[in-house]
Structure formats: structure tokens, C-alpha cells
Design a protein around this motif. Sequence first.
Motif: not given
Length: 383
Positions: A311-319, A373-383
Motif C-alpha cells: 500500500f506504500g505507493v497508494a499511501a504516498s499518492k493519497a497523502k 516517481g520511483r515506483a513508476e520508473t523503477g529508478v530512485s532519485a534519492f541517491l
Amino acid sequence: MDLTLTEEQRVFKAVAREFLEAEVLPHRAEWDRREEVDRAIVGRLGELGFFGLTVPEVYGGIGGDYITYAVAMEELGRVDSSVRGIVSSSSGLFGKPLLDHGTEGQKQRWLPLICSGEVLGCFGLTEPDSGSDPASLVTSARRDGADWILDGQKMFITNGTWAGVCLVFARTGGPGAKGISAFLVPTDSPGFEARAIHGKLGLRGQATAEISLTDVRVPADALLGPEGGGFAIAMTALDKGRVTVAAGCTGIVQGCLEATTSYAVQRQQFGRPIATFQLVQEAVAEMSVDADAARLLTWRAADLIDRGEPFGVAASKAKYFASEAAVRAANAALQCFGGYGYIDEYPVSKFLRDARVMTLYEGTSQIQKLLIGRAETGVSAFL
Ligand SMILES: Cc1cc2nc3c(=O)[nH]c(=O)nc-3n(C[C@H](O)[C@H](O)[C@H](O)COP(=O)(O)OP(=O)(O)OC[C@H]3O[C@@H](n4cnc5c(N)ncnc54)[C@H](O)[C@@H]3O)c2cc1C
């Protein structure tokens, strides 16, 4: 827009609304002005079951699912986000990780006290130099025989000066996420000091604190979950917390919609109610759509939790959506109230001040976008 609620959920919503309108609504402006809700409200919220939602009866809870929890948080947010935050920090950010990861002994010790409102919990993750990047936290926990000794500082902790127990995240290993563990720390432990932070823009009725831990000694059974498992515990707690914040924000949007609608039909300018002006109707229509959209995104995330699905990505979208919608709605509501919106005789200025933090805490809007964005692209922008 209650079509999908069960009879039980509708009853809880009705009881919650009646209680909040009778015992919180009449006091919210005064509590906001004096920067403190009446603490007696905590016990009343406990009696009504707000702190015990989703917690099994064996631990003092009233059970129920996450949709019911979201409904309760929306009702709280519709009336007073300060009160909502007191409940969701204690029962959510503190209580849910304890329920998910605690030993039987830890749950029996703390959950009945949390569910009754006798004790408030708080969640100590953020530090002065570690906010959006919690894996960088520096509060330490070192072993001393069977005990642990904690040292460090926590920042912006909701319920901090009122809580009886704090979920403290501290470094027990090397750098990064894997070196972090979680501890259940009674706030009356020697060396635990909470100082109130004053002068907040909003959420003035709730206690926010800076916490110092100086050689705080806790026994081995204060460790929550496995050693090194603290970061994962914190992230799951925040994922669930984001559903809670989204629900509270839905309540803000709904509150703005109702306040604006009733004001617009009675306020007269140019010889007719301002509700007759198309630009006012546009604002109302946007709030109405935002309320429905925020609620649906929130319930979708809550339903995923209930079904045990990711539910993590759904939670991020809702928040993300609901918090931005809350700021948008409160700003538009204030505009529709004109000068009267700028004074605290009406609720909209408080809605705006309270809404503003929702895009900041439990992961800023930017952080939610990076997660999505990470969930959609598979690429993390955090690093
Ligand atoms: C009223 C209130 C109550 C709170 N309650 C709690 C609590 O109970 N427990 C707790 O642990 N914490 C709590 N917090 C802390 C809150 O979660 C943090 O403030 C939040 O995570 C942001 O951290 P920061 O303030 O250090 O901002 P920073 O992380 O310094 O961010 C500053 C800005 O930089 C941006 N930024 C950072 N990294 C990136 C990136 N990679 N890409 C793009 N932009 C980026 C952010 O979006 C933000 O706009 C609370 C805060 C407030 C104000």
C-alpha cells in the motif's frame, strides 16, 4: 459520498461526528489561541474508542478496519487537526508499529494504556539535522550489559511533552538504514527531557517538542523488533501514517467546503448571495471534487492495508494529493470569506494554518513525488 461504507462504519462516523461537534468544536478557537487543547479531551477520545481503532480487544482496543480508522481521522480533521494529530501520533505512529512488531509483553504493557488515552505515545524519528533523510540519523544506542544506553536529540516530536512513552529510533550499528533500531522509551526515564516548541503557524493546540536523550538507560526488552530493523519499522509506520494524514486532510477539505457553502448562501453583496456568483461556485466546485478525490485515494490505500496488500505507493499518492488539496481548499475558502476569513471568528483561517504543515510532515510533497516517481520508473532519485 458514503455509498461504500458499511453500516458499522456509518455508525462510527455518526457517533464520532456527534461527539466532536459537542465536545471539540465549541472549544477549538480557544484551544488554538491558548496553544493547548484541554487535556481532558484525551480521556474522552479514549472512552469513545478513537485510540483503540484497529487494535484487537485483547489489547484494550475496539478492533475495526483501516477504512473505519480513516473515517475517524477525517471526522477529526474536519473539526480540529490539532486533536487529530494527538490521536494519530499516539495510536498510529506509536501504536501501529507496536502492534505490528511488539512482543506479547510489550503489547500488553503499553497498548491498553494507549487505547484508553491514559498514556500518549510519540514517534521520535526526526532530528535537528535529519529530516527527509532519516537514514542519516545520529542518535545512538549502545549496549551496557543487558541494557541499552541512548544519547541524542529529536526534533518536532508531536505529543513530545505530553507522552508517557516514545518510540525512539537510534543507531545501533554502522551508517545508513541498516544500522538503525527502534526502542520503546518511557518518558520518565532519567536523562529523557522534552522541551515544548512554541510559535507554530498551525496545529497550535497540540504539543510539539524537542527531545534530548542523555545516557538514557533502557532494558533489553525495550528494543522493538530486531536489532537493525528500526528503519523498516519507521518506514512502514510512516506509510500507514500517510494514510492517516490523507484522511485528516480530507476532513480539512470537507470542513472548508461546508463552511464556504453555508457562508456563501447567506453573505450578500451586490444585492444577492455571493453563492450566485460563478467565480464563487467555481471555488466551491473545486473543493467538492477535491474532497471526493482525496477521500477515494485515502480509502483505496486503507483498503489495501485491510487486504494485506502492498500500500506504500497508494499511501504516498493519497497523502500528496490530499495535503495539497487541503492547502488549496483552505486558501480558496479564506478567499470566499473575504476579510471575515482572516479573523478567527470563522474556522477557515485555522484550516489554512493547520493545512500548511500537511505538505511538510510525514514526508514532504517532494518526497512523496520521488516515491511515486520511483515506483513508476523503477529508478530512485534519492541517491
Ligand atoms: C508540526 C510538526 C510535527 C511533526 N511531528 C513529528 C513527529 O511526531 N515525529 C517525527 O519524527 N517528526 C515529526 N515532524 C518532522 C517532519 O516529519 C519533518 O519536518 C519533515 O520530515 C521534513 O524534514 P525537515 O523539516 O528536516 O526538512 P528537510 O528534510 O531539511 O527539507 C527541506 C526542504 O528540502 C526538500 N528536500 C529534501 N530532500 C529532497 C530531495 N531528495 N529532493 C527534493 N527536495 C528535497 C524538502 O522537500 C523540503 O522542501 C514534525 C514536523 C512538524 C513541523
